[in-house]
Motif scaffolding. Structure first.
Motif, PDB file in Angstrom:
ATOM      1  N   TRP A  63       0.851  -1.182   0.000  1.00 37.82           N
ATOM      2  CA  TRP A  63       0.000   0.000   0.000  1.00 37.82           C
ATOM      3  C   TRP A  63       0.890   1.236   0.000  1.00 37.82           C
ATOM      4  O   TRP A  63       2.062   1.174   0.389  1.00 37.82           O
ATOM      5  N   GLU A  65       0.778   5.533   1.029  1.00 40.74           N
ATOM      6  CA  GLU A  65       0.113   6.751   1.469  1.00 40.74           C
ATOM      7  C   GLU A  65       0.966   7.939   1.051  1.00 40.74           C
ATOM      8  O   GLU A  65       2.153   8.020   1.383  1.00 40.74           O
ATOM      9  N   ALA A  84      -0.068  -6.265   5.133  1.00 38.93           N
ATOM     10  CA  ALA A  84       0.215  -5.313   4.056  1.00 38.93           C
ATOM     11  C   ALA A  84       1.465  -4.512   4.391  1.00 38.93           C
ATOM     12  O   ALA A  84       1.617  -4.028   5.515  1.00 38.93           O
ATOM     13  N   ILE A  86       3.319  -1.085   3.993  1.00 42.23           N
ATOM     14  CA  ILE A  86       2.835   0.266   3.709  1.00 42.23           C
ATOM     15  C   ILE A  86       4.007   1.219   3.537  1.00 42.23           C
ATOM     16  O   ILE A  86       4.839   1.368   4.435  1.00 42.23           O
ATOM     17  N   LEU A 130       0.987  -1.807  -6.737  1.00 38.72           N
ATOM     18  CA  LEU A 130       0.251  -1.327  -5.565  1.00 38.72           C
ATOM     19  C   LEU A 130      -1.160  -1.902  -5.504  1.00 38.72           C
ATOM     20  O   LEU A 130      -1.859  -1.972  -6.511  1.00 38.72           O
ATOM     21  N   ARG A 132      -3.266  -0.704  -2.847  1.00 35.81           N
ATOM     22  CA  ARG A 132      -4.094   0.329  -2.229  1.00 35.81           C
ATOM     23  C   ARG A 132      -3.293   1.615  -2.113  1.00 35.81           C
ATOM     24  O   ARG A 132      -2.083   1.572  -1.842  1.00 35.81           O
ATOM     25  N   CYS A 164      -0.598   0.727 -10.147  1.00 31.64           N
ATOM     26  CA  CYS A 164      -1.592  -0.044  -9.385  1.00 31.64           C
ATOM     27  C   CYS A 164      -2.017  -1.283 -10.164  1.00 31.64           C
ATOM     28  O   CYS A 164      -2.088  -1.272 -11.394  1.00 31.64           O
ATOM     29  N   ALA A 168      -7.165  -2.568  -7.623  1.00 34.48           N
ATOM     30  CA  ALA A 168      -6.619  -1.801  -6.501  1.00 34.48           C
ATOM     31  C   ALA A 168      -7.576  -0.672  -6.130  1.00 34.48           C
ATOM     32  O   ALA A 168      -8.349  -0.196  -6.962  1.00 34.48           O
TER      33      ALA A 168
END
Length: 233
Positions: A63, A65, A84, A86, A130, A132, A164, A168
């Motif tokens: 994932w 962010e 996951a 991240i 990816l 998410r 992605c 996703a």
């Protein structure tokens, strides 16, 4: 890489237009500085990363962010989703220090960090990397002359879509009405993102798995938060 306006002539330097504001802030505490000096290098995403799964051996998916602020959302998502890996990108050093504090305190082994613009990272990822992506309250650049600096631009959406995998999920949130309208239009114009909203509550209410952040509680925008979840098609 062209600038994120899609206009080759928009930036004479040839470098992508910066989508975030200041990167410095108040002086860090001794503890925070020690984490930046000692822990961040161990968690740093290497330059030129192609396959993010190499950062998370044994985990099922990766994932991302983009712009995690103080790291509350990032750290809690990592706690809730230990399978996951991240990656968090944040150019603001004070935000990075706060995130490192939480990662260290909770012993989160499924987090890797990058204190820089997320766009070069996304550009370099292998297709389908990816599962998410969270883009939570990015810098809104509310003045009309600034809006070319907004992250959600056609070139970025192309790059993100390629990085992605099919199916996703991408979540975008903002509390600035003009950005909500513009971003939703850009996502839908792209054609590779399916908006998952079925009714008004789907964009007016926080998703069930959302983690409230310090930024949200300050209510700095000009509207209530808008939540847009998309599926890669």
């Amino acid at each position: 890489m062209t600038d994120t306006t899609g206009n080759q002539g928009g930036n004479p330097s040839g470098r992508p237009i910066r989508t975030f504001g200041r990167i410095g802030g108040r002086a860090l505490s001794a503890r925070q500085q020690a984490l930046v000096d000692d822990l961040l290098p161990k968690l740093q995403v290497p330059e030129g990363l192609s396959d993010p799964q190499t950062l998370f051996p044994g985990l099922t998916e990766t994932w991302l962010e983009i712009g995690f602020g103080g790291g509350e959302h990032l750290a809690e998502q990592a706690r809730r989703n230990p399978d996951a890996g991240i990656i968090g990108c944040e150019p603001f050093i004070e935000g990075m220090a706060k995130a490192l504090t939480q990662v260290n305190a909770d012993g989160l082994s499924n987090v890797r960090l990058r204190m820089d613009d997320a766009r070069p990272l996304v550009d370099g990822l292998a297709p389908g990397s990816l599962a998410r992506v969270f883009i939570m309250f990015p810098d809104p650049w509310p003045k009309k002359r600034q809006q070319k600096r907004r992250l959600i631009q056609p070139d970025f959406l192309d790059s993100l879509h390629r990085a992605c995998r099919k199916g996703a999920r991408v979540r975008f949130a903002t509390d600035v009405a003009s950005y909500a309208d513009e971003a939703l239009w850009r996502f839908l114009q792209h054609g590779g993102y399916r908006w998952l909203a079925e009714g008004a509550d789907d964009w007016r209410r926080p998703p069930a798995d959302h983690v409230t952040t310090r930024y949200e509680t300050k209510r700095l925008g000009d509207c209530a938060p808008v939540w847009c979840d998309f599926e890669i098609i």
